[in-house]
Design a protein around this motif. Structure first.
Motif, PDB file in Angstrom:
ATOM      1  N   ALA B 248      42.636  49.176  53.581  1.00  0.00           N
ATOM      2  CA  ALA B 248      41.326  49.088  52.931  1.00  0.00           C
ATOM      3  C   ALA B 248      41.148  47.686  52.371  1.00  0.00           C
ATOM      4  O   ALA B 248      42.127  46.965  52.156  1.00  0.00           O
ATOM      5  CB  ALA B 248      41.205  50.113  51.810  1.00  0.00           C
ATOM      6  N   VAL B 249      39.884  47.325  52.143  1.00  0.00           N
ATOM      7  CA  VAL B 249      39.539  46.096  51.427  1.00  0.00           C
ATOM      8  C   VAL B 249      38.784  46.532  50.174  1.00  0.00           C
ATOM      9  O   VAL B 249      37.901  47.390  50.262  1.00  0.00           O
ATOM     10  CB  VAL B 249      38.647  45.180  52.292  1.00  0.00           C
ATOM     11  N   VAL B 250      39.169  45.969  49.013  1.00  0.00           N
ATOM     12  CA  VAL B 250      38.401  46.240  47.786  1.00  0.00           C
ATOM     13  C   VAL B 250      37.825  44.922  47.306  1.00  0.00           C
ATOM     14  O   VAL B 250      38.569  43.948  47.120  1.00  0.00           O
ATOM     15  CB  VAL B 250      39.285  46.839  46.671  1.00  0.00           C
ATOM     16  N   VAL B 251      36.511  44.883  47.093  1.00  0.00           N
ATOM     17  CA  VAL B 251      35.879  43.621  46.727  1.00  0.00           C
ATOM     18  C   VAL B 251      34.719  43.872  45.757  1.00  0.00           C
ATOM     19  O   VAL B 251      34.086  44.925  45.783  1.00  0.00           O
ATOM     20  CB  VAL B 251      35.418  42.872  48.010  1.00  0.00           C
ATOM     21  N   VAL B 252      34.506  42.899  44.849  1.00  0.00           N
ATOM     22  CA  VAL B 252      33.338  42.912  43.948  1.00  0.00           C
ATOM     23  C   VAL B 252      32.473  41.741  44.418  1.00  0.00           C
ATOM     24  O   VAL B 252      32.610  40.626  43.928  1.00  0.00           O
ATOM     25  CB  VAL B 252      33.760  42.734  42.473  1.00  0.00           C
ATOM     26  N   PRO B 253      31.590  41.977  45.414  1.00  0.00           N
ATOM     27  CA  PRO B 253      30.940  40.845  46.090  1.00  0.00           C
ATOM     28  C   PRO B 253      29.869  40.157  45.241  1.00  0.00           C
ATOM     29  O   PRO B 253      29.541  39.005  45.498  1.00  0.00           O
ATOM     30  CB  PRO B 253      30.322  41.481  47.332  1.00  0.00           C
ATOM     31  N   THR B 254      29.320  40.858  44.258  1.00  0.00           N
ATOM     32  CA  THR B 254      28.204  40.312  43.483  1.00  0.00           C
ATOM     33  C   THR B 254      28.617  40.169  42.019  1.00  0.00           C
ATOM     34  O   THR B 254      28.801  41.166  41.333  1.00  0.00           O
ATOM     35  CB  THR B 254      26.964  41.234  43.631  1.00  0.00           C
ATOM     36  N   PHE B 255      28.777  38.903  41.556  1.00  0.00           N
ATOM     37  CA  PHE B 255      29.201  38.607  40.193  1.00  0.00           C
ATOM     38  C   PHE B 255      30.534  39.297  39.895  1.00  0.00           C
ATOM     39  O   PHE B 255      30.640  40.224  39.100  1.00  0.00           O
ATOM     40  CB  PHE B 255      28.104  38.991  39.184  1.00  0.00           C
ATOM     41  N   SER B 256      31.548  38.794  40.588  1.00  0.00           N
ATOM     42  CA  SER B 256      32.853  39.434  40.573  1.00  0.00           C
ATOM     43  C   SER B 256      33.496  39.356  39.203  1.00  0.00           C
ATOM     44  O   SER B 256      33.072  38.606  38.332  1.00  0.00           O
ATOM     45  CB  SER B 256      33.756  38.772  41.611  1.00  0.00           C
ATOM     46  N   ASN B 257      34.522  40.137  39.044  1.00  0.00           N
ATOM     47  CA  ASN B 257      35.307  40.200  37.824  1.00  0.00           C
ATOM     48  C   ASN B 257      36.705  39.719  38.172  1.00  0.00           C
ATOM     49  O   ASN B 257      37.346  40.353  38.992  1.00  0.00           O
ATOM     50  CB  ASN B 257      35.323  41.663  37.334  1.00  0.00           C
ATOM     51  N   PRO B 258      37.210  38.626  37.649  1.00  0.00           N
ATOM     52  CA  PRO B 258      36.739  37.847  36.509  1.00  0.00           C
ATOM     53  C   PRO B 258      35.911  36.606  36.874  1.00  0.00           C
ATOM     54  O   PRO B 258      35.421  35.941  35.956  1.00  0.00           O
ATOM     55  CB  PRO B 258      38.056  37.384  35.883  1.00  0.00           C
ATOM     56  N   LEU B 259      35.751  36.257  38.150  1.00  0.00           N
ATOM     57  CA  LEU B 259      35.206  34.932  38.474  1.00  0.00           C
ATOM     58  C   LEU B 259      33.698  34.824  38.281  1.00  0.00           C
ATOM     59  O   LEU B 259      33.173  33.723  38.098  1.00  0.00           O
ATOM     60  CB  LEU B 259      35.548  34.547  39.924  1.00  0.00           C
ATOM     61  N   GLY B 260      32.982  35.946  38.369  1.00  0.00           N
ATOM     62  CA  GLY B 260      31.524  35.876  38.324  1.00  0.00           C
ATOM     63  C   GLY B 260      30.934  35.328  39.606  1.00  0.00           C
ATOM     64  O   GLY B 260      29.760  34.968  39.670  1.00  0.00           O
ATOM     65  N   SER B 261      31.733  35.251  40.668  1.00  0.00           N
ATOM     66  CA  SER B 261      31.289  34.644  41.922  1.00  0.00           C
ATOM     67  C   SER B 261      30.311  35.548  42.660  1.00  0.00           C
ATOM     68  O   SER B 261      30.285  36.761  42.448  1.00  0.00           O
ATOM     69  CB  SER B 261      32.499  34.385  42.823  1.00  0.00           C
ATOM     70  N   LEU B 262      29.525  34.927  43.520  1.00  0.00           N
ATOM     71  CA  LEU B 262      28.540  35.672  44.319  1.00  0.00           C
ATOM     72  C   LEU B 262      28.747  35.323  45.782  1.00  0.00           C
ATOM     73  O   LEU B 262      28.585  34.166  46.185  1.00  0.00           O
ATOM     74  CB  LEU B 262      27.123  35.285  43.887  1.00  0.00           C
ATOM     75  N   MET B 263      29.116  36.300  46.590  1.00  0.00           N
ATOM     76  CA  MET B 263      29.247  36.042  48.024  1.00  0.00           C
ATOM     77  C   MET B 263      27.862  35.815  48.616  1.00  0.00           C
ATOM     78  O   MET B 263      26.951  36.612  48.390  1.00  0.00           O
ATOM     79  CB  MET B 263      29.908  37.232  48.737  1.00  0.00           C
TER      80      MET B 263
END
Lengths: 473, 473
Positions: B248-263
């Motif tokens: 599996a892949v687990v990702v926070v693509p929109t305003f990630s935790n902790p980086l706040g990044s946006l794919m």
């Protein structure tokens, strides 16, 4: 101190005891209303209330112009189920794949609910809980909106600890962790004291929720046969622990699921000692503990715990609000591990629901509610036993629990397999819980669990009659 | 259709864009109030509101009798953190044992809360939720008291599906399962698609809650470095999937935790395709998705899903009510497995809380609330960045997120270790989340996450100044 039961209950309990001990036998005339009112120094109206209760329990019947007589209850002739023997490899049924009816039953509208172990909402203080929820939402709304920090809402933990302390358990407010129902409590307990591959001693038949958790956490089930009267036999459990290295014991000692069995006090004490001597953590689920049909509330295992080795799990799901999903664990010496697991699994328990329940416990009247609930469940269980006695084939065995609201039914040889019975029942709009759910091995294929949580009605009588017809293969 | 933003926001957004693109440079005078009021055909009052907003964002400053000027923001000079490299065996930190301050911080009264990723309750519609909770408790109390059957309360699932469908996702009401927060949703997703011993691809640094779940379920973390701007690099992810077999892949693509990044959109689309091509289930957490600082709400991965391989997880914890613990999962083709796991873990989600949230979404005004929340969070994050720029040692790197409320701080060489910084901060009544939490390997020892969920106040400025002092070794 719990409030004293009203006089009419004292009288009906007295007569029920005379009937159960045989001092009054089927066919005997019960002392007259006038006589009893004089003997107990109460109004005739109070005695009539007592008789009404005995009638509801099918213990007496009125004969016109002649008085009340002890009834012959057909359910008294029902034999108890035999202790189960389960065989084969320990792999719990997958609920979804191997038992497709399980989830379908929960969703089927208008189903006659003899499957799920839930009390009827008619028996629960819905209005009062609604009012208290509205109150805490209004008064403390904002403060209850954030994550509730571990180990849970102090006002609720205080009430839980107070009730446990009254039973002799050394549990303080700080030693209670609130959870999402008792099932999360058991999941956290297992997580805290085991690692994948470990073996865990469980009751057989035993609650399928526990078996599913073992499956999910990669644990092995060591099953010990239980009787429907006394539950887990401590000698058998000790023998199993000598034979196999188990990392934990999980037991429902008071009105177990599915058997409804009650471990005697001595057995409870012995089990706590046996586990303490071996340093095996003892996980107790006490969700039915508040529901005896008669007498005092039986002591939980945690009341005998001296070294923090008992992980006491319970909830308000069977007594106040299944849908609030509010439970707790008193993890003893495993509290750090349990708190870490709780944070990982669900972070926190909904604060506003904890606050409403705490308010209810604090306001008082909870014990009065419990007494009314116990009385209702006792009648429902008795009516279900009567219905089974009159429509099931000869040789059917049925448990005779002293609390809770579950019956365990063992069909005679030649009857239909329980999973097939479940399938047929669903087609007729009736849910039951088939026996094979309650073991990780093959077994109990002629057994099923009947839940009597709902106020009895002719629809239930008809449903039991239908089941009696369907189980003939 | 979301409501149009008020005019003053349209004007401040317009000017903010001119500043960020360099059309207006630090030191430049901003067009006058009178000019703008004429150009946009609005009152001078509206323009003054727009300037107030730009001041709050530290973008402009008023000079007496001269007008507004573009400010030189010290935070603009902050460099972004470098993509992390984590090394060593993949064993996530045990929160309780190896990081004792973690749980202590949650309980310490009066702590300055820069640690937990929670929005301040002042930003949430507490009164309205309290009123709606009281309403559903009064009107539907009894029907919400029982176990809520799977997959969850229909009225809430309908609202969730409606919002997802508006983003282009093929999700219907029947395809939503409600859960106890997004964390249970991710736990169920992992349970549904992996077995113990499997490897799972995760972001690095990545949300520690996911790492703790991997640890609990006996899974291995395969970490892929992420940038604070664009998050997961799909090429790196594909290379990792070629190298190692992941379940599996687990990702926070929109305003990630902790980086706040946006794919970027293309990267999201490419990730969905790459996983679909390899038949690797893609678990998305979208809990910050509704919180962009500017413009449209970014699309979730599930909007690109064509074969049911995306398991979309989210909750209301970051936008409405952390304490309600109300989340959901759209499990795509894994719905049977997810429902079975849900039943095993917590049986059901509290019905009355689901009903109150559904009522809020149904009533309308949710999008207006979100807009106000986004604006508040943007200001808080900017103020935190200013505070960091003015009190942290030269060489400190800070993320510059475009949504959410989390900052990722990388201290320069020679600064204190983050776990030591956390210990010192706790002594000063300040909580932070140290970097090593966000990796299963050693790494990020000079990083920490700063949560800006609470309305900014001088206490936060002082706390950041204290941290700046404490981080000098």
């Amino acid at each position: 101190v719990p409030p004293r039961p009203p006089l009419n209950e004292a009288i009906s309990d007295h007569l029920a005891r005379q009937i159960s001990t045989g001092a009054l036998k089927p066919g005997n005339r019960v002392p007259s209303v006038r006589l009893l009112s004089r003997r107990f120094k109460v109004s005739t109206n109070t005695v009539l209330h007592a008789f009404a209760r005995l009638e509801a329990l099918a213990l007496v019947e009125a004969r016109p112009r002649s008085g009340y007589y002890v009834r012959f209850r057909s359910s008294d002739a029902l034999p108890a189920p035999r202790p189960g023997h389960s065989r084969g490899p320990a792999v719990p049924l997958a609920l979804g794949e191997r038992l497709p009816g399980f989830f379908r039953a929960m969703r089927q509208p208008g189903i006659v609910p003899l499957g799920a172990a839930a009390p009827g909402v008619e028996l629960l203080p819905a209005q009062r809980l609604g009012r208290l929820l509205a109150k805490v939402a209004r008064v403390r709304g904002a403060s209850l909106l954030g994550y509730d920090p571990l180990p849970g809402l102090p006002v609720l933990r205080r009430q839980i600890a107070r009730r446990l302390a009254a039973l002799g358990a050394s549990v303080s407010e700080a030693g209670v962790v609130t959870t999402v129902g008792a099932i999360e409590a058991i999941a956290l307990a297992l997580r805290a004291v085991t690692k994948p591959g470990d073996a865990v001693l469980v009751e057989s038949p035993g609650y399928f929720g526990v078996l599913q958790l073992l499956r999910a956490q990669g644990l092995q089930a060591v099953e010990v046969p239980c009787t429907s009267e006394h539950g887990l036999d401590v000698e058998l459990a000790e023998r199993a622990m000598k034979r196999e290295r188990v990392s934990a014991v999980v037991v429902v000692p008071t009105f177990s699921n599915p058997l409804g069995s009650l471990m005697p006090l001595d057995a409870k004490r012995a089990l706590v000692s046996a586990c303490a001597a071996r340093e095996v953590p003892l996980i107790e689920s006490d969700v039915y503990g508040e529901l005896p049909f008669e007498g005092e509330r039986p002591l939980p295992l945690v009341a005998f715990d001296r070294d923090g080795g008992v992980l006491h799990c319970s909830s308000f799901s069977k007594v106040l609000a299944p849908g609030f999903r509010c439970g707790w664990i008193c993890p003893g010496r495993f509290q750090p591990e349990v708190e870490e697991a709780k944070f990982t699994q669900t972070v926190a328990t909904p604060a506003v629901l904890q606050a409403a329940l705490a308010e209810l416990l604090f306001e008082g009247g909870y014990d009065r509610h419990l007494r009314a609930l116990r009385r209702a469940l006792k009648e429902q269980v008795q009516k279900a036993r009567e219905a089974l006695a009159s429509s099931f084939p000869a040789g059917t065995r049925v448990s005779d629990p002293r609390g809770g609201f579950l019956l365990w039914v063992e069909l005679p040889r030649g009857a239909v397999d329980a999973i097939e019975l479940q399938r047929r029942a669903l087609e007729h709009g009736i849910s039951i819980a088939p026996g094979p759910l309650f073991s990780a091995r093959d077994g109990f294929s002629r057994c099923f669990r009947l839940s009597c949580g709902h106020p009895w009605s002719p629809a239930f009588d008809r449903a039991v009659a239908t089941l009696g017809r369907l189980c003939r293969a």
